[in-house]
Every structure is written in structure tokens, then in C-alpha cells.
Motif scaffolding. Structure first.
Motif, PDB file in Angstrom:
ATOM      1  N   GLY A  27     -26.177  34.135 -43.133  1.00  0.00           N
ATOM      2  CA  GLY A  27     -25.904  32.799 -42.612  1.00  0.00           C
ATOM      3  C   GLY A  27     -26.963  31.805 -43.027  1.00  0.00           C
ATOM      4  O   GLY A  27     -26.667  30.672 -43.437  1.00  0.00           O
ATOM      5  N   VAL A  28     -28.226  32.247 -42.929  1.00  0.00           N
ATOM      6  CA  VAL A  28     -29.328  31.355 -43.285  1.00  0.00           C
ATOM      7  C   VAL A  28     -29.263  30.994 -44.760  1.00  0.00           C
ATOM      8  O   VAL A  28     -29.425  29.828 -45.143  1.00  0.00           O
ATOM      9  CB  VAL A  28     -30.683  32.004 -42.925  1.00  0.00           C
ATOM     10  N   LEU A  29     -28.993  32.003 -45.601  1.00  0.00           N
ATOM     11  CA  LEU A  29     -28.883  31.753 -47.037  1.00  0.00           C
ATOM     12  C   LEU A  29     -27.776  30.745 -47.325  1.00  0.00           C
ATOM     13  O   LEU A  29     -27.947  29.803 -48.089  1.00  0.00           O
ATOM     14  CB  LEU A  29     -28.584  33.055 -47.785  1.00  0.00           C
ATOM     15  N   TRP A  30     -26.650  30.959 -46.687  1.00  0.00           N
ATOM     16  CA  TRP A  30     -25.490  30.082 -46.854  1.00  0.00           C
ATOM     17  C   TRP A  30     -25.875  28.645 -46.508  1.00  0.00           C
ATOM     18  O   TRP A  30     -25.618  27.709 -47.266  1.00  0.00           O
ATOM     19  CB  TRP A  30     -24.353  30.573 -45.958  1.00  0.00           C
ATOM     20  N   LEU A  31     -26.540  28.506 -45.340  1.00  0.00           N
ATOM     21  CA  LEU A  31     -26.927  27.170 -44.899  1.00  0.00           C
ATOM     22  C   LEU A  31     -27.921  26.530 -45.861  1.00  0.00           C
ATOM     23  O   LEU A  31     -27.843  25.341 -46.164  1.00  0.00           O
ATOM     24  CB  LEU A  31     -27.543  27.234 -43.500  1.00  0.00           C
ATOM     25  N   LEU A  32     -28.879  27.346 -46.366  1.00  0.00           N
ATOM     26  CA  LEU A  32     -29.880  26.812 -47.287  1.00  0.00           C
ATOM     27  C   LEU A  32     -29.215  26.275 -48.541  1.00  0.00           C
ATOM     28  O   LEU A  32     -29.496  25.164 -48.989  1.00  0.00           O
ATOM     29  CB  LEU A  32     -30.886  27.904 -47.669  1.00  0.00           C
ATOM     30  N   VAL A  33     -28.294  27.074 -49.111  1.00  0.00           N
ATOM     31  CA  VAL A  33     -27.687  26.713 -50.390  1.00  0.00           C
ATOM     32  C   VAL A  33     -26.693  25.572 -50.227  1.00  0.00           C
ATOM     33  O   VAL A  33     -26.680  24.635 -51.010  1.00  0.00           O
ATOM     34  CB  VAL A  33     -27.017  27.945 -51.029  1.00  0.00           C
ATOM     35  N   PHE A  34     -25.875  25.670 -49.181  1.00  0.00           N
ATOM     36  CA  PHE A  34     -24.764  24.715 -49.093  1.00  0.00           C
ATOM     37  C   PHE A  34     -24.969  23.580 -48.094  1.00  0.00           C
ATOM     38  O   PHE A  34     -24.158  22.690 -47.997  1.00  0.00           O
ATOM     39  CB  PHE A  34     -23.466  25.455 -48.773  1.00  0.00           C
ATOM     40  N   PHE A  35     -26.025  23.650 -47.314  1.00  0.00           N
ATOM     41  CA  PHE A  35     -26.254  22.551 -46.381  1.00  0.00           C
ATOM     42  C   PHE A  35     -27.622  21.896 -46.601  1.00  0.00           C
ATOM     43  O   PHE A  35     -27.702  20.709 -46.905  1.00  0.00           O
ATOM     44  CB  PHE A  35     -26.124  23.036 -44.928  1.00  0.00           C
ATOM     45  N   ALA A  36     -28.684  22.690 -46.486  1.00  0.00           N
ATOM     46  CA  ALA A  36     -30.029  22.121 -46.574  1.00  0.00           C
ATOM     47  C   ALA A  36     -30.306  21.551 -47.965  1.00  0.00           C
ATOM     48  O   ALA A  36     -30.777  20.415 -48.097  1.00  0.00           O
ATOM     49  CB  ALA A  36     -31.066  23.170 -46.195  1.00  0.00           C
ATOM     50  N   ALA A  37     -29.973  22.311 -48.998  1.00  0.00           N
ATOM     51  CA  ALA A  37     -30.266  21.849 -50.359  1.00  0.00           C
ATOM     52  C   ALA A  37     -29.537  20.542 -50.698  1.00  0.00           C
ATOM     53  O   ALA A  37     -30.173  19.573 -51.139  1.00  0.00           O
ATOM     54  CB  ALA A  37     -29.929  22.949 -51.367  1.00  0.00           C
ATOM     55  N   PRO A  38     -28.230  20.453 -50.464  1.00  0.00           N
ATOM     56  CA  PRO A  38     -27.541  19.181 -50.739  1.00  0.00           C
ATOM     57  C   PRO A  38     -28.099  18.034 -49.899  1.00  0.00           C
ATOM     58  O   PRO A  38     -28.182  16.898 -50.377  1.00  0.00           O
ATOM     59  CB  PRO A  38     -26.083  19.449 -50.347  1.00  0.00           C
ATOM     60  N   LEU A  39     -28.504  18.363 -48.676  1.00  0.00           N
ATOM     61  CA  LEU A  39     -29.025  17.319 -47.798  1.00  0.00           C
ATOM     62  C   LEU A  39     -30.306  16.727 -48.391  1.00  0.00           C
ATOM     63  O   LEU A  39     -30.478  15.510 -48.478  1.00  0.00           O
ATOM     64  CB  LEU A  39     -29.301  17.919 -46.409  1.00  0.00           C
ATOM     65  N   VAL A  40     -31.195  17.637 -48.817  1.00  0.00           N
ATOM     66  CA  VAL A  40     -32.450  17.186 -49.423  1.00  0.00           C
ATOM     67  C   VAL A  40     -32.148  16.409 -50.706  1.00  0.00           C
ATOM     68  O   VAL A  40     -32.721  15.346 -50.964  1.00  0.00           O
ATOM     69  CB  VAL A  40     -33.369  18.398 -49.711  1.00  0.00           C
ATOM     70  N   TYR A  41     -31.218  16.927 -51.495  1.00  0.00           N
ATOM     71  CA  TYR A  41     -30.851  16.285 -52.752  1.00  0.00           C
ATOM     72  C   TYR A  41     -30.330  14.869 -52.503  1.00  0.00           C
ATOM     73  O   TYR A  41     -30.743  13.909 -53.163  1.00  0.00           O
ATOM     74  CB  TYR A  41     -29.802  17.148 -53.461  1.00  0.00           C
ATOM     75  N   GLN A  42     -29.437  14.738 -51.501  1.00  0.00           N
ATOM     76  CA  GLN A  42     -28.880  13.416 -51.190  1.00  0.00           C
ATOM     77  C   GLN A  42     -29.954  12.487 -50.627  1.00  0.00           C
ATOM     78  O   GLN A  42     -29.961  11.286 -50.912  1.00  0.00           O
ATOM     79  CB  GLN A  42     -27.727  13.535 -50.185  1.00  0.00           C
ATOM     80  N   ALA A  43     -30.856  13.078 -49.837  1.00  0.00           N
ATOM     81  CA  ALA A  43     -31.933  12.248 -49.289  1.00  0.00           C
ATOM     82  C   ALA A  43     -32.752  11.656 -50.427  1.00  0.00           C
ATOM     83  O   ALA A  43     -33.112  10.477 -50.400  1.00  0.00           O
ATOM     84  CB  ALA A  43     -32.818  13.084 -48.364  1.00  0.00           C
TER      85      ALA A  43
END
Lengths: 309, 394
Positions: free
Chosen positions: A36-52
Motif C-alpha cells: 500500500g505504501v509503495l502504491w501511494l508513493l508511486v501514484f500519489f506522493a510522487a505526482p503530488l510533488v511533481y505537480q507542486a
């Protein structure tokens, strides 16, 4: 004495094995969390940082974008698109209120009065999900089309005269008006309201209704003093599940509205895909997130159900 | 309690006339008449599914009777919804409102009736059930026994004409249940309200109630004071459901003055005619009942010491178990196998061990006669059921 002496020597190794076993068991939750954590990192946290980072870049498609910490993009986006922000919140809030008004009686009926039809009705509530969101919204476009049976019937009943006067429809048509967009939002998000409502209503022990009746509460008082307070977790969850996605929705405004009904989702979509102004699109996305978070926080505080959500 | 003295309420009588309840083809309660005197502690006793809870719910208005009427203090309330009836219920699972604290739970009924200042009454009521310190707790923070007392307080504060209790002690463990039985009895004596108590626990019914109605399969089998039911059961169900009975099938061979003369295998028994509820015709059959504690065991060698005029049966001890206050024997007799005998442990005869030949004897006045046409086992298996249900409930 002698027995304790002979018992002692094997103890340390056994202790060590036990220690290891305890350690291993302590690690189990982390292994379970990993996917779950990996999933969130790849598909949620990373795009969020990228968009920020995108939101504070400047440049153009040809020259490329660079991080210049250009926070003015936020201010510019807000001043330019605040009507769409306000409209999104207004449409979404109206749709949420309509969902609650339509969904509560239905969820109540299914939970307490449906008897053996309960499961059939729940399947019917979920049934629309078997068709794509897009197809269903397109179907509404046909249903509400100018000169179609629905519009003609509404016109004959003088409903459209009233809604025209209220400014939610225009020129005796429904399509391409705020009414159409709000109706679409209400329709599409209704199941998200009904499901949590049903779940919380269904959990209420029917003996509590009997107890209230036994203690001189009329049916309406029983609802006000017992059923409604006990279903508040469902009301809060349902309104959040409806309001949050409806605010960011762009399909309904795109298909059922005109340029005058554009919501913030439409703006973000066109900035990303048509205008290709990525920083503005990213900044708008973050602004939308901030607005929703702020409103939800206030709402949860007000409804006093922090522990229930 | 001053709160109750001011109302001058001494309870109201409950009268059920021809009341019945059917769910489709299933009849839960057969038409029955029941009269509960004002101010009494009345128990409806029966195994699960016998219709006792349905009867109670019809008094509360939570269930609509199929036929018949409910009268409270002479007023027909059959058509009134529960919130208009002057009765309150203590529910089996208490049904406390989980979103309200104890204080608001207790105040609920008063507030619904528009009572402005509830503080004094609620405080008094919480004191009565000894929960004054728990006013601001939520129900789920209380133990089962405390929740039970809140449920009683929440009902009693409304000064109902009749308090209905639906297995209120079913979820408590044995020790707490005994304690709450005395507590409820105390409260009832103190407030003088009519209590109608539904239970499957025969001991509970007998301890608490002035009058017990034993229900079976939707009918009232027998109604009366606990001692009367125990000493003179009128059906095999009551004989077996309330305590234990030895039932022996006997032939009626004649009558002498007021006594019925009976014969079992080769033994003669007598039964006072007044103790016989069935029609005793010569040549017919009768069930003779005798409670295990009323039988005395004497070793066969000492048979001569048994006074005259007592009913006797010979037998052999099959089992004995030492209980503490008593020893329970299972005695096989040619007249009937597996007779139960409880002997007080005062002067134990060391010869009374399994395999010993004995004479069972009892005062004929302690026997009771029942119609032989009914099932001899009625009520024996439901006792097991009842105990199981209670165990499962804890």
C-alpha cells in the motif's frame, strides 16, 4: 535448589529464540503495509510533488519549464478563475444538498421498511455503476435534449417558466443551464450519498425506536432525537463523498452545460490539455485541494463528529 | 421515595381479554385472558418462543393484537400507540440510547412529555438506582448491571401505571442476577407500581413475583402464587418446568373416604382427592406426582421402621451425587425408573450407596394427581432449552 540450578542453563537460548520470534512478529505489520505504501508513493506522493514543482515553474512548451519559485501563478490563477471556483462550490453544494434530500428517505426506507426487498433495492442503487460514468452522463444529454419529452413535459407543466424566472434555466430549455449540470451531478453522485447513509441507518438497533416510542416520543420526535443523531456519521460521510468529487468534477459541466456553466475542473482540464499552461493548471489543482480541505475541516468541526468519521 | 409519594400512584390493574397474536399462519399467542391486580409483581414464565414476550409487547403497544383487548385500570388502550400508553418497558437488551449520556437517557421520557425542570427527578432516580456518579457517562462505558439499572431508572422516572420488564436480567451473570432480583423486588415494594415481568428462569419468577403465570406454546398453563404452583401443579408441563417432579403412571383402583386408591405394578398408593386435579375414575389411569425433596429414603433392612400411612415404593439406588446441602439420588423402582430423591445431609445413612435396595416413602398429602392423557415429559426438555438460552445470553 538443585532443580532450579538444572533448570537454568537451557533458559538463555530459549529466551533468545523467543526474542527473535517476538521481533519477527513485530515486523509483520510493516510487511503488510509495504504494498500500500509503495502504491501511494508511486501514484500519489510522487505526482503530488511533481505537480507542486510544476506549479512554481515558468517557461513555455518550446523553451521548457524551469522551477523559478514563481508563486504569483497562484495569485493570477485565483484572480482569473475565482468565478469558476465559486460556481464549482455552489453547484457541488447544491447537488450535495439534493443528494441528501433524495438519498436520506431512500436509505431510511431500505434500512427499515424494505424487508426482504432490501438487497434488491441496494443492488438497484449500485446498478448505475455497471455503466460508465461518461455514458450515463451522455444519456442525460439525450434525456434533457431540447424539444425532448422531458423538456416538453416540464414546459407544459410551467415548471420551466418558474426555473427560468429563478435563473437556473434559460429560454425554455434545460440543457446548457445550471439546472442540467446540478441535476447531472446529483444523479451521478447519489449512490455515494446513499451507501454510507444506509450503512449507518442499518446499524441502528430497531429496539431503540421502540424504546423511544415507549418513552412517549412520537414517530417524528423519535426520528429527530434518536434516528437522525445516530445516523450523523452516515450524513457526514455521505456529504463528504458527494461534495469532494463533485467540486472537482468536469464531465457534467462539459456534457450538460455551456461555457457559462464551466466549473473549476473544466478549467484545469483545458489548461492541462488544450492551453498547455502546466504551471497554471497545477496551481489551480492545488488551490482546489486547499479550498476543499479548508471547507471539509470546518464542516467536520461544526458537525462535531470527528471521532465518527 | 418522595417522587412517588407525591403522585400517590399505587399501580393500575392490567386486564387482557381474549388477546391473541398470529403472524401469518403461526399463532404466537392463543386467545388468553389475564388479569394482573394493581400493585402486584406479576411474572410471565415460559421457555423461549412460548409467547410471553409477545404478550408483554401487546401490553406495551409494540405489537398489535390480532384479537382481544388490553385494558389498563379499566381503560381500553388497545388502539393507542405505545407513546400514548401509561406504561414503560425495560427492554431485554436495555435499548439505551448510545448517543445520549446516562442523565439524558433517564430524562428522555420526561422531556418528551414537556417536563421543564427534570434535574431534581433525574438526580433522585439516579440515586434510587445508585448511579448518581455516572450521570455524564455514555451507556457503553457502563457494565451490564449498571446499564440494567439505567434501563429501570429510565422507565420508572415516568411513574408508569405499569412497568413491563422483558427478561431484564437475562444478560447478567448468575451472581449479579440474584442481586438484581432482590433490587428489583425492593424497588417494586418501594414504588408500589404494578410490575409485569417476563422471564424463562423459574427460580427468578418464584423469587420475585406475587403471582406467576406459566406459559407454554402460546397458552397460559397455570396461574397462581409461586408456592401454589410448585405444590399443586395442574399440568405435567408446570410440574416439570417448575422444579423437578417424579411422575408415575398409576391405575385407579378405588376410592376410600376422600382418598383415591391407586396401584402401580404391585404397590398400592393413596392420594387425597383434594390433591387430584384430574378426573379419577375407577379403572382409569392417573399420573401421581411427587417432588424429589418430599421423598424419604430408607434402607430396605429398616423398612419396618417406616410409619404407617405413608406411600411406599421399593427400588435400588442407581446413582448418587453429593451436592453439599443435599445428596441427590436416582432410584430405579419397578413402579418407575429413574426416580429423583433429594435427601438433606443431616444424618446420612452410609448404606445408601448405588446398588443398595431401598424403600422410598412419602406423606400422601405431598403427592399430586394429574390427567394421564398428557405427555409425561412436557416441560422437561424446555428447561434445558431455557438454561441454554440463558447461558448463551451471558
Amino acid at each position: 535448589m538443585t532443580t532450579t540450578a538444572t533448570d537454568h542453563p537451557p533458559a538463555p537460548p530459549a529466551d533468545g529464540a523467543l526474542h527473535k520470534a517476538v521481533l519477527r512478529r513485530k515486523r509483520v505489520p510493516y510487511w503488510l503495509l509495504l504494498p500500500g505504501v509503495l502504491w501511494l508513493l508511486v501514484f500519489f506522493a510522487a505526482p503530488l510533488v511533481y505537480q507542486a514543482s510544476t506549479s512554481v515553474q515558468t517557461g513555455s512548451l518550446e523553451e521548457g519549464f524551469k522551477v523559478t519559485w514563481h508563486f504569483a501563478t497562484y495569485w493570477n490563477a485565483l484572480t482569473e478563475y475565482y468565478p469558476q471556483f465559486l460556481r464549482s462550490v455552489a453547484y457541488s453544494a447544491t447537488a450535495t444538498a439534493l443528494c441528501l434530500l433524495l438519498g436520506y428517505p431512500l436509505a431510511y426506507l431500505i434500512a427499515f421498511r424494505a424487508g426482504r426487498w432490501r438487497h434488491v433495492l441496494m443492488v438497484l442503487v449500485i446498478a448505475p455503476f455497471f455503466t460508465s460514468f461518461l455514458i450515463r452522463t451522455l444519456a442525460w444529454k439525450t434525456i434533457l435534449s431540447d424539444g425532448g419529452p422531458v423538456v416538453r413535459a416540464l414546459d407544459a407543466l410551467h415548471v420551466l417558466a418558474v426555473t427560468d424566472a429563478l435563473g437556473v434555466t434559460e429560454g425554455h430549455r434545460v440543457l446548457a443551464t445550471p439546472l442540467a449540470v446540478v441535476c447531472g451531478l446529483t444523479y451521478n453522485f447519489l449512490p455515494f450519498m446513499i451507501l454510507p447513509l444506509y450503512t449507518s441507518l442499518e446499524r441502528i438497533d430497531s429496539r431503540l425506536h421502540e424504546a423511544a416510542g415507549d418513552l412517549y416520543a412520537r414517530p417524528l420526535t423519535t426520528f429527530r432525537k434518536v434516528t437522525l443523531p445516530l445516523s450523523m456519521p452516515g450524513v457526514v460521510a455521505g456529504t463528504l463523498l458527494t461534495f469532494i468529487p463533485a467540486t472537482g468534477d468536469y464531465i457534467n459541466a462539459e456534457l450538460l452545460g455551456s461555457t457559462d456553466q464551466k466549473m473549476i475542473g473544466n478549467v484545469i482540464q483545458s489548461q492541462f490539455l488544450r492551453v498547455l499552461d502546466y504551471p497554471t493548471a497545477a496551481a489551480l489543482s492545488f488551490l482546489l485541494m486547499a479550498v476543499i480541505l479548508a471547507m471539509v475541516t470546518v464542516y467536520i468541526r461544526k458537525s462535531g463528529t470527528e471521532e465518527l468519521v | 421515595m418522595t417522587a412517588f409519594a407525591t403522585t400517590g400512584s399505587n399501580g393500575t390493574d392490567v386486564r387482557l381479554t381474549g388477546i391473541s397474536k398470529a403472524y401469518g399462519d403461526v399463532t404466537a399467542v392463543h386467545p388468553l385472558d389475564l388479569s394482573v391486580p394493581a400493585g402486584s409483581f406479576f411474572a410471565l414464565l415460559g421457555a423461549s418462543g412460548c409467547g410471553k414476550t409477545t404478550t408483554l409487547r401487546m401490553i406495551a403497544g409494540l405489537e398489535e393484537p390480532t384479537t382481544g383487548t388490553v385494558e389498563l385500570g379499566g381503560r381500553d388502550v388497545t388502539a393507542l400507540p405505545p407513546y400514548k400508553r401509561p406504561v414503560n418497558t425495560v427492554f431485554q437488551s436495555y435499548a439505551l440510547f448510545p448517543h445520549l449520556d446516562i442523565y439524558e437517557n433517564v430524562a428522555f421520557g420526561l422531556r418528551r412529555r414537556g417536563v421543564k425542570s427534570v434535574r431534581k427527578q433525574v438526580d433522585e432516580m439516579l440515586d434510587l438506582v445508585q448511579l448518581g456518579d455516572y450521570a455524564r457517562r455514555k451507556p457503553q462505558q457502563l457494565s451490564g448491571g449498571q446499564q440494567q439499572r439505567v434501563a429501570v431508572a429510565r422507565a420508572l422516572i415516568n411513574h408508569p401505571d405499569v412497568l413491563l420488564l422483558d427478561e431484564p436480567l437475562g444478560a447478567l451473570d448468575l451472581k449479579l442476577r440474584r442481586q438484581m432480583q432482590l433490587e428489583l423486588k425492593r424497588i417494586q415494594t418501594e414504588v408500589g407500581i404494578t410490575f409485569v415481568h417476563v422471564t424463562h428462569d423459574q427460580e427468578e419468577a418464584m423469587t420475585m413475583a406475587d403471582t406467576v403465570a406459566v406459559m407454554n406454546a402460546g397458552r397460559v398453563e397455570q396461574m397462581g402464587a409461586p408456592a401454589e404452583l410448585y405444590e399443586t401443579p395442574r399440568t405435567t408441563f408446570v410440574a416439570n418446568f417448575l422444579g423437578t417432579s417424579n411422575l408415575i403412571t398409576a391405575d385407579v383402583v378405588g376410592t376410600a373416604s376422600d382418598d383415591v386408591l391407586l396401584r402401580v405394578s404391585d404397590t398400592k398408593l393413596t392420594l387425597p382427592g383434594t390433591r387430584c386435579t384430574a378426573d379419577a375414575r375407577v379403572g382409569g389411569k392417573l399420573l401421581v406426582g411427587i417432588r424429589p425433596e418430599k421423598i424419604t429414603l430408607t434402607h430396605a433392612d429398616d423398612a419396618g421402621t417406616i410409619p404407617d400411612g405413608r406411600n411406599r415404593l421399593t427400588g435400588r439406588i442407581a446413582q448418587s451425587s453429593f451436592i453439599g446441602v443435599s445428596t441427590q439420588y436416582l432410584v430405579d423402582s419397578p413402579a418407575a425408573p429413574g426416580l429423583s430423591v433429594y435427601e438433606q445431609n443431616i444424618e446420612r445413612d452410609a448404606r445408601l450407596v448405588p446398588g443398595a435396595d431401598v424403600v422410598l416413602h412419602w406423606n400422601p398429602d405431598h403427592g399430586f394427581g394429574l390427567d394421564a392423557a398428557q405427555s409425561i415429559d412436557a416441560g422437561t426438555d424446555v428447561v434445558e432449552l431455557g438454561t441454554d438460552a440463558r447461558e448463551a445470553g451471558t
